[in-house]
Design a protein around this motif. Structure first.
Motif, short mmCIF file in Angstrom:
data_model
loop_
_atom_site.label_atom_id
_atom_site.label_comp_id
_atom_site.label_asym_id
_atom_site.label_seq_id
_atom_site.Cartn_x
_atom_site.Cartn_y
_atom_site.Cartn_z
N TYR A 36 47.16 39.52 36.58
CA TYR A 36 45.73 39.79 36.44
C TYR A 36 45.10 40.08 37.81
CZ TYR A 36 40.87 39.51 35.09
OH TYR A 36 39.55 39.80 34.88
N THR A 40 42.47 43.36 39.89
CA THR A 40 41.14 42.98 40.39
C THR A 40 40.99 43.43 41.83
OG1 THR A 40 41.84 40.83 41.28
CG2 THR A 40 41.25 40.92 38.93
N SER A 42 40.48 41.76 44.42
CA SER A 42 40.61 40.55 45.24
C SER A 42 41.04 40.90 46.65
CB SER A 42 41.62 39.59 44.61
OG SER A 42 41.23 39.22 43.31
N ASN A 47 39.09 37.47 43.20
CA ASN A 47 37.89 38.04 42.60
C ASN A 47 38.30 38.51 41.21
OD1 ASN A 47 35.74 39.58 41.72
ND2 ASN A 47 35.48 40.69 43.65
N PHE A 48 37.78 37.86 40.18
CA PHE A 48 38.28 38.10 38.84
C PHE A 48 37.57 39.25 38.13
CE2 PHE A 48 39.35 33.68 39.79
CZ PHE A 48 40.71 33.70 39.53
N GLU A 49 36.85 40.06 38.89
CA GLU A 49 36.24 41.27 38.32
C GLU A 49 37.34 42.31 38.04
OE1 GLU A 49 33.18 44.85 39.64
OE2 GLU A 49 33.33 43.01 40.82
N PHE A 50 37.36 42.84 36.83
CA PHE A 50 38.41 43.77 36.43
C PHE A 50 38.22 45.11 37.14
CE2 PHE A 50 40.37 46.89 33.52
CZ PHE A 50 41.64 46.36 33.45
N ALA A 51 39.31 45.62 37.74
CA ALA A 51 39.24 46.89 38.47
C ALA A 51 40.27 47.90 37.98
CB ALA A 51 39.44 46.64 39.96
#
Length: 294
Positions: A36, A40, A42, A47-51
């Motif tokens: 995961y 992101t 990161s 940073n757990f925001e999906f990229a």
């Protein structure tokens, strides 16, 4: 009797449960987390925001990554092939019931008792042009002798192969020797009665009988090659430049030195994909061959 039956049924499960839970959390759980994080943005911290696949696109655009992948191909191919050949040869020689077999077996196995850090440090001294082999030959009067692979960008990766083979070939020898000792002597004696020479017996009968051992050895060596980090860092630190950088070193440098956690996670997932690309076909072929044999 009922209590005993329940104990026999549940006790093994209770004993294995902690190991199963720990493996699930600390192996597969962290694999999932790494997967995961590779999706992101990161950097220094997660940073757990999906990229999406941005990290993979950036990874494949880096020449440094392709250099590391090419180095892994060179190191992995030579390391596996030479370790197999040397280990099999040593096993065949020891299988001739020679004198001092126990002592020789201990000598061949000794390098495997060392960590890759120790091996890398030892070979770094041995191959250092100003301290090791080259200087020794000069002191002995061979002024024209040169062996500067450790500082030569075109040859540095081959010094990692040398150190890796030295460390692992004894372990490969032990596996092959165990396989050789498991072959029925009656088959070999029958071939000798038919007039077969010893090289022919090994080429036509003994070596083909070691197919399961070859499978195990290939899996172990491939795993060692793909995850090689400590040996490279101790011996060359990935240099000169990036000439001996491999994916594990690339992953460490980008994750912990350059603070690009997402990119490092993407490279780690590509290493996992490489392991699966080797493991799955080999297991399929071995299973298919076993079923055909049965």
């Amino acid at each position: 009797m009922r209590a005993r039956a329940l104990a026999d049924r549940w006790l093994p499960k209770l004993v294995l449960a902690p190991t199963l839970v720990a493996s699930t959390v600390f192996v597969y759980g962290f694999i999932a987390l790494t997967g995961y994080l590779s999706l992101t943005p990161s950097r220094l911290m997660p940073n757990f925001e999906f990229a999406g696949l941005a990290n993979y696109r950036d990874l494949f655009d880096l020449d440094r990554w392709w250099t590391a992948a090419a180095n892994l191909g060179i190191f992995g191919g030579l390391f596996i092939a030479v370790s197999l050949a040397v280990g099999l040869l040593l096993a065949i020689l020891l299988d001739q019931k020679i004198r001092a077999e126990g002592g020789l077996r201990a000598i061949y196995l000794y390098p495997m008792a060392l960590s890759f850090i120790v091996t890398g440090a030892a070979w770094k001294w041995i191959l250092n042009p100003g301290l090791g082999l080259e200087k020794t030959m000069h002191d002995w009067g061979f002024a024209n002798f040169t062996f500067d692979w450790l500082v030569d960008p075109d040859m540095a990766i081959y010094t990692v192969v040398i150190a890796g083979v030295w460390q692992s070939s004894g372990f490969v020898m032990a596996l092959f020797l165990a396989g050789l000792r498991g072959i029925d002597d009656a088959i070999i004696k029958a071939a000798q009665v038919d007039g077969a020479t010893l090289p022919t017996i090994y080429r036509r009968i003994v070596v083909p009988s070691l197919r399961p051992v070859f499978f195990s050895v290939l899996l172990i060596l491939a795993h060692i090659a793909i995850k090689s980090f400590d040996l490279v860092m101790a011996l060359t630190a990935g240099g000169p430049g990036t000439s001996s950088t491999v994916p594990a070193v690339f992953m460490y440098q980008y994750t912990f030195t350059r603070g690009q956690l997402g990119l490092g996670a993407a490279s780690a997932m590509m290493m996992l994909a490489t392991v699966l690309a080797v493991l799955v076909p080999m297991m399929y072929l071995e299973t298919k061959a076993t079923r055909r044999g049965n």
